[in-house]
Scaffold this motif. Sequence first.
Motif, PDB file in Angstrom:
ATOM      1  N   SER A 152      23.827  59.315   6.636  1.00 37.23           N
ATOM      2  CA  SER A 152      24.616  60.544   6.584  1.00 37.23           C
ATOM      3  C   SER A 152      25.231  60.745   5.202  1.00 37.23           C
ATOM      4  CB  SER A 152      25.666  60.503   7.701  1.00 37.23           C
ATOM      5  OG  SER A 152      26.903  60.902   7.245  1.00 37.23           O
ATOM      6  N   ILE A 153      25.700  59.657   4.601  1.00 28.72           N
ATOM      7  CA  ILE A 153      26.288  59.775   3.262  1.00 28.72           C
ATOM      8  C   ILE A 153      25.228  60.147   2.234  1.00 28.72           C
ATOM      9  CG2 ILE A 153      27.351  58.470   1.387  1.00 28.72           C
ATOM     10  CD1 ILE A 153      28.933  56.989   3.483  1.00 28.72           C
ATOM     11  N   ALA A 154      24.064  59.496   2.350  1.00 27.63           N
ATOM     12  CA  ALA A 154      22.989  59.786   1.408  1.00 27.63           C
ATOM     13  C   ALA A 154      22.651  61.272   1.475  1.00 27.63           C
ATOM     14  CB  ALA A 154      21.760  58.947   1.728  1.00 27.63           C
ATOM     15  N   LEU A 155      22.541  61.794   2.711  1.00 32.21           N
ATOM     16  CA  LEU A 155      22.200  63.213   2.865  1.00 32.21           C
ATOM     17  C   LEU A 155      23.255  64.104   2.242  1.00 32.21           C
ATOM     18  CD1 LEU A 155      20.785  63.252   6.477  1.00 32.21           C
ATOM     19  CD2 LEU A 155      19.563  63.782   4.383  1.00 32.21           C
ATOM     20  N   SER A 156      24.523  63.709   2.411  1.00 33.42           N
ATOM     21  CA  SER A 156      25.570  64.593   1.894  1.00 33.42           C
ATOM     22  C   SER A 156      25.706  64.461   0.389  1.00 33.42           C
ATOM     23  CB  SER A 156      26.899  64.314   2.588  1.00 33.42           C
ATOM     24  OG  SER A 156      27.437  63.102   2.137  1.00 33.42           O
ATOM     25  N   LEU A 157      25.194  63.387  -0.191  1.00 31.33           N
ATOM     26  CA  LEU A 157      25.340  63.212  -1.642  1.00 31.33           C
ATOM     27  C   LEU A 157      24.191  63.825  -2.438  1.00 31.33           C
ATOM     28  CD1 LEU A 157      26.840  59.685  -2.293  1.00 31.33           C
ATOM     29  CD2 LEU A 157      27.921  61.909  -2.438  1.00 31.33           C
TER      30      LEU A 157
ATOM     31  N   ASN B  91      38.478  63.831  -7.694  1.00 23.97           N
ATOM     32  CA  ASN B  91      37.220  64.563  -7.666  1.00 23.97           C
ATOM     33  C   ASN B  91      36.834  64.924  -6.238  1.00 23.97           C
ATOM     34  OD1 ASN B  91      34.605  65.459  -7.834  1.00 23.97           O
ATOM     35  ND2 ASN B  91      34.022  63.969  -9.394  1.00 23.97           N
ATOM     36  N   PRO B  92      36.887  66.211  -5.894  1.00 25.82           N
ATOM     37  CA  PRO B  92      36.611  66.589  -4.508  1.00 25.82           C
ATOM     38  C   PRO B  92      35.194  66.213  -4.076  1.00 25.82           C
ATOM     39  CG  PRO B  92      36.787  68.539  -5.906  1.00 25.82           C
ATOM     40  CD  PRO B  92      37.221  67.366  -6.726  1.00 25.82           C
ATOM     41  N   ASP B  93      34.223  66.256  -5.005  1.00 29.09           N
ATOM     42  CA  ASP B  93      32.837  65.950  -4.636  1.00 29.09           C
ATOM     43  C   ASP B  93      32.667  64.527  -4.139  1.00 29.09           C
ATOM     44  OD1 ASP B  93      31.545  68.364  -5.178  1.00 29.09           O
ATOM     45  OD2 ASP B  93      31.746  67.978  -7.325  1.00 29.09           O
ATOM     46  N   ASN B  94      33.472  63.616  -4.699  1.00 29.21           N
ATOM     47  CA  ASN B  94      33.294  62.213  -4.348  1.00 29.21           C
ATOM     48  C   ASN B  94      34.064  61.802  -3.103  1.00 29.21           C
ATOM     49  OD1 ASN B  94      31.911  62.333  -6.677  1.00 29.21           O
ATOM     50  ND2 ASN B  94      33.156  60.877  -7.815  1.00 29.21           N
ATOM     51  N   GLN B  95      34.672  62.768  -2.420  1.00 32.96           N
ATOM     52  CA  GLN B  95      35.431  62.413  -1.215  1.00 32.96           C
ATOM     53  C   GLN B  95      34.767  62.901   0.054  1.00 32.96           C
ATOM     54  OE1 GLN B  95      39.772  63.212  -1.661  1.00 32.96           O
ATOM     55  NE2 GLN B  95      39.173  63.904  -3.685  1.00 32.96           N
ATOM     56  N   MET B  96      33.653  63.622  -0.106  1.00 31.62           N
ATOM     57  CA  MET B  96      32.982  64.188   1.072  1.00 31.62           C
ATOM     58  C   MET B  96      32.088  63.140   1.723  1.00 31.62           C
ATOM     59  SD  MET B  96      33.937  67.297   1.240  1.00 31.62           S
ATOM     60  CE  MET B  96      35.030  68.208   0.160  1.00 31.62           C
ATOM     61  N   VAL B  97      32.289  62.967   3.009  1.00 32.69           N
ATOM     62  CA  VAL B  97      31.517  61.959   3.729  1.00 32.69           C
ATOM     63  C   VAL B  97      30.330  62.600   4.426  1.00 32.69           C
ATOM     64  CG1 VAL B  97      31.678  60.135   5.430  1.00 32.69           C
ATOM     65  CG2 VAL B  97      33.682  60.792   4.138  1.00 32.69           C
ATOM     66  N   ALA B  98      30.513  63.828   4.907  1.00 39.42           N
ATOM     67  CA  ALA B  98      29.463  64.479   5.682  1.00 39.42           C
ATOM     68  C   ALA B  98      29.073  65.783   5.016  1.00 39.42           C
ATOM     69  CB  ALA B  98      29.950  64.744   7.097  1.00 39.42           C
ATOM     70  N   SER B  99      27.918  66.318   5.403  1.00 41.53           N
ATOM     71  CA  SER B  99      27.440  67.518   4.732  1.00 41.53           C
ATOM     72  C   SER B  99      27.837  68.792   5.471  1.00 41.53           C
ATOM     73  CB  SER B  99      25.925  67.448   4.561  1.00 41.53           C
ATOM     74  OG  SER B  99      25.337  66.973   5.740  1.00 41.53           O
ATOM     75  N   ASP B 103      32.515  68.146  10.239  1.00 38.30           N
ATOM     76  CA  ASP B 103      32.215  66.724  10.420  1.00 38.30           C
ATOM     77  C   ASP B 103      32.976  65.886   9.411  1.00 38.30           C
ATOM     78  OD1 ASP B 103      30.406  67.036  12.520  1.00 38.30           O
ATOM     79  OD2 ASP B 103      28.835  67.617  11.121  1.00 38.30           O
ATOM     80  N   ASP B 104      33.110  66.432   8.199  1.00 44.39           N
ATOM     81  CA  ASP B 104      33.846  65.706   7.172  1.00 44.39           C
ATOM     82  C   ASP B 104      35.316  65.563   7.559  1.00 44.39           C
ATOM     83  OD1 ASP B 104      33.770  64.597   4.362  1.00 44.39           O
ATOM     84  OD2 ASP B 104      35.440  66.008   4.258  1.00 44.39           O
ATOM     85  N   ILE B 105      35.892  66.628   8.054  1.00 44.55           N
ATOM     86  CA  ILE B 105      37.311  66.577   8.413  1.00 44.55           C
ATOM     87  C   ILE B 105      37.534  65.695   9.628  1.00 44.55           C
ATOM     88  CG2 ILE B 105      39.245  68.008   9.198  1.00 44.55           C
ATOM     89  CD1 ILE B 105      38.019  70.174   7.369  1.00 44.55           C
ATOM     90  N   ALA B 106      36.543  65.669  10.527  1.00 43.39           N
ATOM     91  CA  ALA B 106      36.675  64.845  11.736  1.00 43.39           C
ATOM     92  C   ALA B 106      36.582  63.357  11.413  1.00 43.39           C
ATOM     93  CB  ALA B 106      35.589  65.222  12.742  1.00 43.39           C
ATOM     94  N   PHE B 107      36.109  63.029  10.210  1.00 40.40           N
ATOM     95  CA  PHE B 107      35.871  61.617   9.867  1.00 40.40           C
ATOM     96  C   PHE B 107      37.103  60.731  10.070  1.00 40.40           C
ATOM     97  CE2 PHE B 107      35.618  58.218   6.596  1.00 40.40           C
ATOM     98  CZ  PHE B 107      34.491  57.574   7.072  1.00 40.40           C
TER      99      PHE B 107
END
Lengths: 269, 278
Positions: A152-157, B91-99, B103-107
């Motif tokens: 999931s992380i790979a996909l989002s990155l 850096n906001p880009d490096n804090q996102m876990v989900a796409s 889902d990211d906020i639910a993490f």
Amino acid sequence: MDPRAKLLITIAYIVMLFFVDYFVVYAFIAVLLLVVIFLSKVPLHKVLRSIKAVLFLLIFTFILTIVFNQGQGEEAEIAKFGWYAHWGIFTVCGSGLLLGGKLICRLLLLVLGPTMLTFTTTPVALTDAVEYLLTPLKWVKVPVHAFAMIMSIALSLIPGLMEETTKIMNAQKARGASFDHGNIFKRAAALLPVLIPLFVSSFKRSDDLADAMDSRCYRGAKGRTKMKVLKFRLIDYLAMLLTVALFFFILMLFYNWWGFAWINIILVA
Amino acid sequence: MSIISVKNLIYKYNEDEEDEVTALNGLSFDVEEGEFIALIGSNGSGKSTLAKLLNGLKEPSSGTVTVDGIDTTDKPHIFDVRKTVGVVFQNPDNQMVASIIEDDIAFGPENLGVPPKEIDERVDWALACVGMSEHRKGTPHRLSGGQKQRIAIAGVLAIKPRVIVLDEATSMLDPRGKKEVMDVIEGIRERENMTVIMITHFPDEAARADRVIALDRGRIVLDENAHSALSDVERLRAYGLDAPLPARIAYELRRRGIALEGEIVTNSELKEAIWRLK
């Protein structure tokens, strides 16, 4: 629909395609796929666009099969199709054309099916499904949750890394690097000054991400809940049942169980 | 009891090695619930290191950091610490876990084992707090920097922390993004009465806080009410820091012999003072 059901059906669908040997059955599957596309409300042209990526492969395999297939029993071929060309090691004949046609159908359907899966399922749902379906591996101590998380992380990155790559390439271009001159080796070598900073920045990125995950209380699968609970519903069971039925029918044709091959004769005729 | 209590905190990078660097050298301060603190300091003053010490991402070389009565080195309770103090990074880009945004906020809440229905409510609430409700099903990659950072803040809010630490959360944003994020933070503070520690090197942002703590080379050089701290241009300059623009204007005017009255930090105070001139 439940992503697990979708994933299972897609896998069955892919396997199934390798057992199909008749154009009519391909057409039948294609019609089913069209129904699925229609029901999913994904615009048709969007789905068809995915073919573009494999167009070259399609044409290439088609030509190769036509050209190198010798056919069985030349007279029979000529008699049946009235056309036969021979040129050095290349042979164009009816059975080659048939085989090529089948291959194209197979590849097309192979691409379109999974495309529907990715169009209708979010990456997170998909990784959840993978995690669930791989659960048996947990018994042999495979870190399934970690795999799903990595996926999931790979996909989002990916989009971020793409952005980063263009940024670095532009920076190197600004300093006089060129990526589209010279032979293939020179071009590969020119990519090195892109790859190294990209590596460095991905390490930095993963460091940051690890901190961010830690501070959001990540501790692996332990005590973790899910916002979207996966639940099989009636429609999922129905869809899977249908898939099993279709699979069974195709295997029946392929292996001629109970002499059911007579269906083929009708189908071919 | 203070929500965060820092005592004689020392932090060294590469401890006991040749290239040992003392990033923080004996800090002590308390944070009370509901405070809005700006932590300022020039580059290399140890601000970001402090952020990571506040929720146990780093452990002190000596001294203690106590969050709501729990020492951050207390491993079994580290998640209670992180549940109380949420950190938003640069850096906001490096804090996102989900796409997908939701889902990211639910993490965070998922990690805490919150029941599914409540996670859903928390996601709704967090997105409403940062004014991004309509983006719930979207992907973060198409958003502007300010919007991405608001999503990152929502991701931390969903954990329902009592303290939110912003580690230069606006430094990579354009002026509009900065304003968006600052407005969101003030909104949260007012409505949710959250304690905010904002690490920044922008004096104008610090002016929005109640209290300013200034760091210089790993030491606290200033810890007082934001207004008096930021109006003293000369003292700030001595620590390599800048004062907000209105304060600097007032300072230059005074140097040229124009006797403005009072402490001046904001635009309106400067305006008032100028009007009152005879």
